[in-house]
Design a protein around this motif. Structure first.
Motif, PDB file in Angstrom:
ATOM      1  N   LYS A   1       0.855  -1.244   0.015  1.00  0.00           N
ATOM      2  CA  LYS A   1      -0.123   0.099   0.062  1.00  0.00           C
ATOM      3  C   LYS A   1       0.816   1.388  -0.116  1.00  0.00           C
ATOM      4  O   LYS A   1       2.079   1.264   0.135  1.00  0.00           O
ATOM      5  N   LEU A   2       0.264   2.416  -0.093  1.00  0.00           N
ATOM      6  CA  LEU A   2       0.922   3.675  -0.338  1.00  0.00           C
ATOM      7  C   LEU A   2       1.784   4.086   1.112  1.00  0.00           C
ATOM      8  O   LEU A   2       3.015   4.665   0.843  1.00  0.00           O
TER       9      LEU A   2
ATOM     10  N   CYS B   1       5.375   3.239  -5.276  1.00  0.00           N
ATOM     11  CA  CYS B   1       4.251   3.982  -5.737  1.00  0.00           C
ATOM     12  C   CYS B   1       4.207   5.206  -6.215  1.00  0.00           C
ATOM     13  O   CYS B   1       3.718   5.777  -7.336  1.00  0.00           O
TER      14      CYS B   1
ATOM     15  N   MET C   1      -1.646  11.435  -5.987  1.00  0.00           N
ATOM     16  CA  MET C   1      -1.583  10.401  -5.322  1.00  0.00           C
ATOM     17  C   MET C   1      -2.477  10.480  -4.021  1.00  0.00           C
ATOM     18  O   MET C   1      -2.512  11.528  -3.477  1.00  0.00           O
ATOM     19  N   GLU C   2      -3.177   9.150  -3.735  1.00  0.00           N
ATOM     20  CA  GLU C   2      -4.092   9.491  -2.643  1.00  0.00           C
ATOM     21  C   GLU C   2      -4.288   8.058  -1.909  1.00  0.00           C
ATOM     22  O   GLU C   2      -4.022   6.958  -2.766  1.00  0.00           O
ATOM     23  N   GLN C   3      -4.891   7.783  -0.847  1.00  0.00           N
ATOM     24  CA  GLN C   3      -5.231   6.587  -0.136  1.00  0.00           C
ATOM     25  C   GLN C   3      -6.590   6.135  -0.619  1.00  0.00           C
ATOM     26  O   GLN C   3      -7.626   7.127  -0.697  1.00  0.00           O
TER      27      GLN C   3
ATOM     28  N   CYS D   1      -2.701   2.688  -2.818  1.00  0.00           N
ATOM     29  CA  CYS D   1      -2.360   3.850  -3.618  1.00  0.00           C
ATOM     30  C   CYS D   1      -3.513   3.992  -4.918  1.00  0.00           C
ATOM     31  O   CYS D   1      -3.173   3.265  -5.807  1.00  0.00           O
TER      32      CYS D   1
END
Length: 503
Positions: free
Chosen positions: A38-39, A73, A142-144, A168
């Motif tokens: 994940k991010l 990412c 970028m974001e969750q 991500c």
């Protein structure tokens, strides 16, 4: 970029009761980054895992847990930006977007509002009729991702699965340059194609790995041109956002439905309210979800747990140097190197796996013949069986072998189709199958002439008719092919018939 001149497509026009109206569409595409982690955590991004099994402490917002950026990412976002011919910002920063939702444990989403990783770019969207639209990219940040609420497991309770939390996403924001439902679908398809070539997103819309928020507004003819001249949004109508679309077909339907709803409101003397809506494909309507929030409604502020993100130009240059050949460039090369038509090159480059398959088949062979067999025979058969090119039972080497047999006159086109079916269903080496099963084309003109002489001798009346009407000579060609079991060289047969009948 493909060195061709395209005409701009005409905007979609919808007739209202009082006026003709044009559509203006902008899109925010959420693409899940292809990454194993994940991010901001090392938790797995595997799809379909047991609920809440891919959750690290930071994903669950446990006290004291701090996010740690996943460099891969960031690299994937930069790679995507480069693929969209966009500016890469060497300095970017993360912000907290504050809102409450049950599947958002932190009570905020880490995103990039003020300083995104990628700036302005562009995408050339071809529409298959010789027209193309250049769609400007405003930014990529970028974001969750959030988690998933499940409402159909119990009549009294909802459940929350946090597996997707913290994955991500790249949000690709376009300018309002799209002018119709078909263009919107083509734009999504082009983004998906580019990202699949880059390996930055698998584009699986069914799993939610690619979804879009569609902003739709209407305007009178001529108003859009004024917006383009001034970049003043007041020339356009009030936009409404259709949230979380993950189907090309539904995107097109939703745009049409929403545009007609807005036209009805305006022509009745009302005003369109800016809001977020959902599309119901069963009812064929959009319905209000909530009033459209502005940035200040989310109380954005810089995330205090994350330092500004600074990357080096040399690192970006290294990523750029390792980019694969992208769809537009590959298509141009296929047209130039293999003499393909624009249509055939588009079909073959639609998926990176299809392009690679074709190129292996065409290597050292007639490109047009290879394209014909890949598109018409192989793709047609795979579609019939609902199979993908990656699952093809015929390898590039086997299909190339069939083409080699055609090129050497060892087999005719008719026999080649029979051979293809054998290889498709049974496998094996094409040349060996032809030898073992006696499928070789008869090229001995003596044998062909002997068969033709027998047919001519047995059908004097038909001979006289053919001499009067040369078109009837085809009957003799068919009879010779029948007599030789379809193995006679068609060219040799035609030449002998023409010579014997004087046609």
């Amino acid at each position: 970029m493909l060195d061709l001149t395209y005409e701009m497509p005409k905007p979609k026009t919808i007739a209202g009761a009082k006026h003709d109206w044009e559509l203006v569409i902008g899109m925010e595409v959420h693409a899940q980054v292809s990454s194993n982690a994940k991010l901001f955590s090392g938790a797995s991004t595997q799809f379909g895992a047991e609920p809440n099994s891919n959750v690290a402490f930071v994903d669950a917002a446990m006290p004291g847990m701090l996010p740690v950026i996943n460099e891969y990412c960031v690299e994937q976002a930069v790679r995507t930006g480069l693929g969209l011919k966009a500016d890469i910002n060497l300095k970017s920063a993360f912000d907290r977007k504050n809102y409450f939702y049950p599947d958002l444990p932190q009570g905020y989403q880490i995103s990039q509002l003020y300083h995104p990783i990628v700036g302005e770019g562009e995408v050339l969207v071809e529409l298959g009729d010789g027209t193309a639209r250049k769609v400007r990219i405003e930014r990529i940040h970028m974001e969750q991702d959030a988690g998933k609420s499940i409402h159909d497991m119990d009549p009294h309770m909802s459940f929350v699965d946090l597996n997707r939390t913290g994955v991500c996403l790249m949000e690709i924001v376009s300018r309002p340059d799209i002018r119709g439902p078909e263009e919107a679908a083509a734009y999504i398809a082009k983004l998906r194609q580019i990202m699949r070539y880059l390996g930055t997103c698998d584009g699986n819309m069914q799993n939610g790995n690619l979804r879009a928020d569609v902003n739709v507004s209407i305007c009178l003819p001529g108003a859009y041109e004024k917006y383009q001249e001034t970049q003043d949004f007041s020339h356009l109508g009030t936009r409404c956002e259709i949230k979380n679309m993950n189907s090309m077909r539904f995107i097109q339907q939703a745009i049409e439905v929403e545009a007609r709803r807005q036209i009805a409101i305006v022509e009745a003397g009302g005003e369109v309210e800016q809001e977020t809506r959902l599309y119901d494909p069963d009812k064929g309507e959009t319905r209000s979800m909530r009033s459209k929030e502005e940035a200040h409604d989310y109380r954005y502020f810089p995330d205090p747990d994350l330092l500004p993100l600074e990357i080096e130009q040399a690192w970006v240059d290294d990523i750029a140097a390792r980019l694969p050949e992208l769809p537009d460039e590959k298509k141009a090369r296929f047209i130039n190197d293999f003499g393909l038509t624009d249509y055939d090159a588009s079909v073959l480059t639609a998926e990176v796996e299809s392009a690679a398959y074709f190129e292996e088949v065409a290597k050292g062979r007639n490109g047009k013949l290879a394209a014909n067999w890949v598109i018409n025979e192989l793709f047609g058969r795979l579609k019939k069986d609902d199979r993908d090119i990656t699952d093809s039972p015929v390898s590039p080497a086997q299909l190339g072998g069939i083409i080699d047999l055609i090129a050497s006159d060892a087999i005719s086109g008719k026999i080649a189709k029979e051979l293809f079916e054998i290889v498709y269903t049974e496998g094996g080496d094409p040349a060996q199958i032809v030898e073992e099963r006696g499928m070789k084309q008869v090229t001995d003109t003596g044998a062909i002439e002997a068969a033709l002489d027998e047919i001519i001798a047995a059908n004097p009346a038909q001979v006289e008719k053919a001499k009067v009407n040369p078109k009837l000579a085809g009957w003799f060609v068919g009879q010779v092919m029948k007599a030789t079991g379809g193995k006679a060289n068609p060219k040799a047969v035609n030449e002998l018939v023409s010579k014997k009948l004087g046609s």
